[in-house]
Design an enzyme around this catalytic site. Structure first.
Site, PDB file in Angstrom:
ATOM      1  N   CYS A  46     112.362  64.817  32.029  1.00 33.45           N
ATOM      2  CA  CYS A  46     113.283  63.917  32.728  1.00 33.45           C
ATOM      3  C   CYS A  46     114.438  63.519  31.803  1.00 33.45           C
ATOM      4  O   CYS A  46     114.280  62.620  30.969  1.00 33.45           O
ATOM      5  CB  CYS A  46     112.533  62.678  33.210  1.00 33.45           C
ATOM      6  SG  CYS A  46     113.613  61.477  33.990  1.00 33.45           S
ATOM      7  N   CYS A 106     115.601  59.891  32.114  1.00 38.04           N
ATOM      8  CA  CYS A 106     114.688  58.891  31.549  1.00 38.04           C
ATOM      9  C   CYS A 106     114.774  58.884  30.018  1.00 38.04           C
ATOM     10  O   CYS A 106     114.717  57.834  29.395  1.00 38.04           O
ATOM     11  CB  CYS A 106     113.236  59.194  31.905  1.00 38.04           C
ATOM     12  SG  CYS A 106     112.960  59.705  33.582  1.00 38.04           S
ATOM     13  N   ASP A 107     114.873  60.056  29.412  1.00 36.61           N
ATOM     14  CA  ASP A 107     114.647  60.162  27.967  1.00 36.61           C
ATOM     15  C   ASP A 107     115.859  60.571  27.140  1.00 36.61           C
ATOM     16  O   ASP A 107     115.792  60.542  25.907  1.00 36.61           O
ATOM     17  CB  ASP A 107     113.515  61.175  27.704  1.00 36.61           C
ATOM     18  CG  ASP A 107     112.214  60.737  28.366  1.00 36.61           C
ATOM     19  OD1 ASP A 107     111.992  59.512  28.467  1.00 36.61           O
ATOM     20  OD2 ASP A 107     111.442  61.609  28.794  1.00 36.61           O
TER      21      ASP A 107
END
Ligand code: NAP
Length: 327
Positions: free
Chosen positions: A152, A155-156
């Site tokens: 992701c 997200c990261d």
């Protein structure tokens, strides 16, 4: 209140008109249509990633109605609100097993059991569980998952500021992720197993014009190496020449597609050879009467947010016809 009464109340509480399993564009569209048709759908939205794949996406440029693009999470938030506005009820849990019967009894109750132990019943079910990220299955992937290896980018990506990043894959996801990750990384290397890309031409052209991006085609990752518990590099093999190279990579973003989410069905519905739920022609009717399916869990070809939403609409209309016929 006696125990018998409590059980009866709980039983009644858990009976619905129609249950929608999944909360991507197909699920929420089905919920909007069914609630506007006067039914009270229960959406079992998932515990970890309600909203489906678009929750992990940045800007969506091709969903009609948004000439300036829309952020994936914002789009899903709007769909959820729209479904709730018309009366859909949403539960954030995962369905872990189902009992849909054998289809011999028209209008029979079907039941779904959730991870938290709740059991819900309805005469009609719409399955819109989409798909799960596919893994590379190479040494180091599991070990460094969450410690450099990610599925992701949104997200990261932030964790890899000023660090070298690689993205694996050649589809729209890989290119969307790679472009987003150039905001953070010192470099973003896209590694793809062929020399042709599945991604839309506009995305490929944009990536090629981005100074921070480079490409390794006809190449696969054989191994992810680490240091001090985090990913450090990848071993890349050219599939034409057999030559291997070690590429520095603090962030390893895997974007190699998805597989349909059907394990919880445990064989209750007929699947095709690739594991997608089989439907009857252009309808959303599955192998069992009263059970409908829509979106990426059915569709191995188009797999777009807008095509999933369209199919969610069709599933709602099919389910509505079925429910109306029971009255
Ligand atoms: P995808 O289109 O299936 O692409 C997966 C890519 O990963 C392919 O290039 C494939 O290579 C490669 N791949 C598969 N298994 C691999 C493995 N084991 N090792 C190495 N490479 C592997 O998946 P996606 O990019 O996630 O897209 C899924 C759907 O969502 C598509 O319909 C896409 O259009 C849509 N999507 C749209 C947008 C957007 O429009 N903004 C953004 C993201 C996704 P091959 O090409 O050789 O098969």
């Amino acid at each position: 209140m006696t125990q018998e009464n409590t059980q009866q109340d709980n039983g009644e509480k858990n009976v619905r008109d129609v249950i929608i399993v999944g909360s991507g564009p197909a699920g929420y569209t089905a919920a909007i249509y069914l609630s506007r048709a006067g039914y009270k759908p229960l959406v079992i939205a998932g515990a970890l990633t309600p909203g489906g794949q678009l929750i992990n996406t940045t800007e969506v440029e091709n969903y009609p109605g948004f000439p300036d693009g829309v952020m994936g999470p914002d789009l899903m938030d709007s769909m959820q609100k729209q479904a709730e506005k018309f009366g859909a009820e949403i539960v954030f849990d995962d369905v872990v097993s189902v009992d849909f019967g054998d289809g011999s009894d028209a209008g029979a109750m079907k039941s779904v059991t959730c991870d938290q132990g709740d059991v819900y019943q309805a005469p009609a079910i719409v399955v819109t569980t989409g798909s799960n990220v596919r893994k590379l299955d190479v040494p180091g992937e599991k070990e460094y998952s969450g410690k450099g290896v990610s599925y992701c980018a949104t997200c990261d990506g932030f964790f890899f500021r000023n660090k070298p990043i690689v993205v694996i894959g050649g589809g729209d996801s890989a290119f969307t992720d790679a472009e987003f990750l150039t905001r953070f990384g010192t470099s973003v290397t896209l590694i793809h197993r062929r020399d042709e890309f599945r991604a839309a031409k506009i995305m490929v052209d944009r990536a090629k014009a981005n100074d921070k991006m480079s490409f390794m085609v006809n190449s696969v990752v054989d191994k992810i190496n680490g240091e001090d518990g985090s990913a450090k590099s990848v071993i890349v093999r050219n599939v034409k020449t057999g030559e291997t190279t070690e590429i520095p990579a603090a962030g390893v973003f895997v974007a190699v597609g998805n597989t349909p989410t059907t394990e919880f069905l445990n064989g209750a519905l007929k699947l095709d050879q690739k594991g997608y739920i089989e439907v009857d022609g252009a309808s959303t009717r599955t192998s069992l009467p009263g059970v409908f399916a829509a979106g990426d869990v059915v569709d191995s070809v188009y797999r777009q947010a807008v095509s999933a939403a369209g199919m969610g609409c069709r599933a709602a209309l099919d389910a509505q016809e079925y429910l109306d016929s029971l009255q």
